[in-house]
Design an enzyme around this catalytic site. Structure first.
Site, PDB file in Angstrom:
ATOM      1  N   ASP A   1      51.353 -22.294  71.781  1.00 40.54           N
ATOM      2  CA  ASP A   1      53.175 -22.888  72.203  1.00 40.54           C
ATOM      3  C   ASP A   1      53.900 -22.258  71.616  1.00 40.54           C
ATOM      4  O   ASP A   1      54.263 -22.768  70.317  1.00 40.54           O
ATOM      5  CB  ASP A   1      52.857 -24.322  73.312  1.00 40.54           C
ATOM      6  CG  ASP A   1      54.401 -24.001  73.917  1.00 40.54           C
ATOM      7  OD1 ASP A   1      54.881 -24.271  73.517  1.00 40.54           O
ATOM      8  OD2 ASP A   1      53.817 -24.818  74.883  1.00 40.54           O
TER       9      ASP A   1
ATOM     10  N   SER B   1      57.740 -20.157  76.221  1.00 38.41           N
ATOM     11  CA  SER B   1      57.177 -21.934  77.152  1.00 38.41           C
ATOM     12  C   SER B   1      57.623 -21.473  78.493  1.00 38.41           C
ATOM     13  O   SER B   1      57.867 -20.491  78.841  1.00 38.41           O
ATOM     14  CB  SER B   1      57.359 -23.449  76.776  1.00 38.41           C
ATOM     15  OG  SER B   1      56.325 -23.739  77.109  1.00 38.41           O
TER      16      SER B   1
END
Length: 280
Positions: free
Chosen positions: A171, A44
């Site tokens: 993610d 991320s």
């Protein structure tokens, strides 16, 4: 592990949205010690910071770049509006106006240093994403950087999943928020920087907004996964900047985040110096 006289360093930068800006300060410790990692993994926001560092940027240059973007909310949206002219349809559709196309967004926001392929980086780098249908971790290490970083940062409900090859990716924090295990066999000393945040006991009972609750729950999940993982395996050096007081989208509190990370930078310098001395 290697037999090299100079220990090889593996670096893992965790996910945490705006809290991940703290990575820029922590990385100053490596610059000040004159040490370059042998390999970097990021999840991320940690993937964005890791890719920037792997491209050859110094920690100070990274800080300056983020400051330029997030120092002023007004200026940020003015710059975004200017870049959006003629490109609005690539970011949003009328069917889902609240969902952003992360690849298009990153192409507009990320610096030229990341508009290239993995093989152009100066340090080997892995971006962590989650295979939505395969329910497994995906380590992205080749091809164009922007789609890989967009996938690693693709928060469901806010951005579209990113399709790379035959995989639908979201993610990486949903499967590995602190990916030190992805690189610890590639080096002698593994450093992990956890920005999922320390618990914050706040007075009162203010109910968060829908967006605050959704993004806050994601941070809670990342923190919980990391906590459970660390019960079973640990990096050689674990650094935890004190960023728990910041919300997922507190990017415009950038100077406060940088200040909160100062003690973590000094902690990394101390711990790494001790490890290197022990290694002779």
């Amino acid at each position: 592990m290697t037999d090299s006289p100079t220990p090889r360093i593996a670096l893992a930068l965790g996910g945490g949205s705006a809290r991940g800006l703290a990575h820029c300060v922590v990385l100053e410790a490596l610059d000040e010690l004159g040490i370059k990692p042998a390999v970097i993994a990021g999840t991320s926001m940690g993937a964005v910071c890791g890719a920037l560092y792997a491209s050859g940027m110094s920690a100070r240059e990274m800080q300056a770049g983020f400051e330029t973007q997030f120092l002023s909310r007004t200026q940020f949206f003015k710059n975004a509006a200017r870049k959006l002219r003629g490109n609005l349809s690539t970011l949003w559709s009328l069917r889902s106006p609240g969902i952003v196309d992360n690849v298009s967004l990153f192409e507009m926001l990320l610096p030229d240093a990341l508009h290239r392929d993995f093989d152009s980086l100066k340090i080997p780098f892995l971006a962590v994403a989650a295979d939505f249908y395969g329910i497994e971790q995906v380590l992205l290490d080749h091809g164009p950087l922007i789609p890989a970083l967009a996938a690693s940062c693709a928060l469901p409900g806010l951005t579209h999943p990113v399709v790379i090859g035959d995989r639908v990716l979201i993610d990486g924090g949903y499967i590995n928020p602190l990916p030190f295990d992805a690189v610890r066999e590639m080096a002698d000393i593994t450093i992990a920087v956890d920005v999922t945040g320390d618990p914050q006991r706040r007075p009162g009972t203010r109910v968060p907004s829908t967006m605050e609750a959704a993004t806050g729950a994601t941070q809670l999940l990342f923190h919980s996964i990391t906590r459970e993982k660390l019960k079973h395996m640990r990096p050689d050096i674990l650094i935890r900047p004190k960023v728990g007081a910041f919300a997922a989208f507190d990017y415009f509190r950038i100077h406060e985040i940088f200040a909160a990370a100062e003690s973590a930078r000094e902690d990394l310098k101390r711990q790494l110096s001790q490890k290197l001395e022990s290694a002779g």
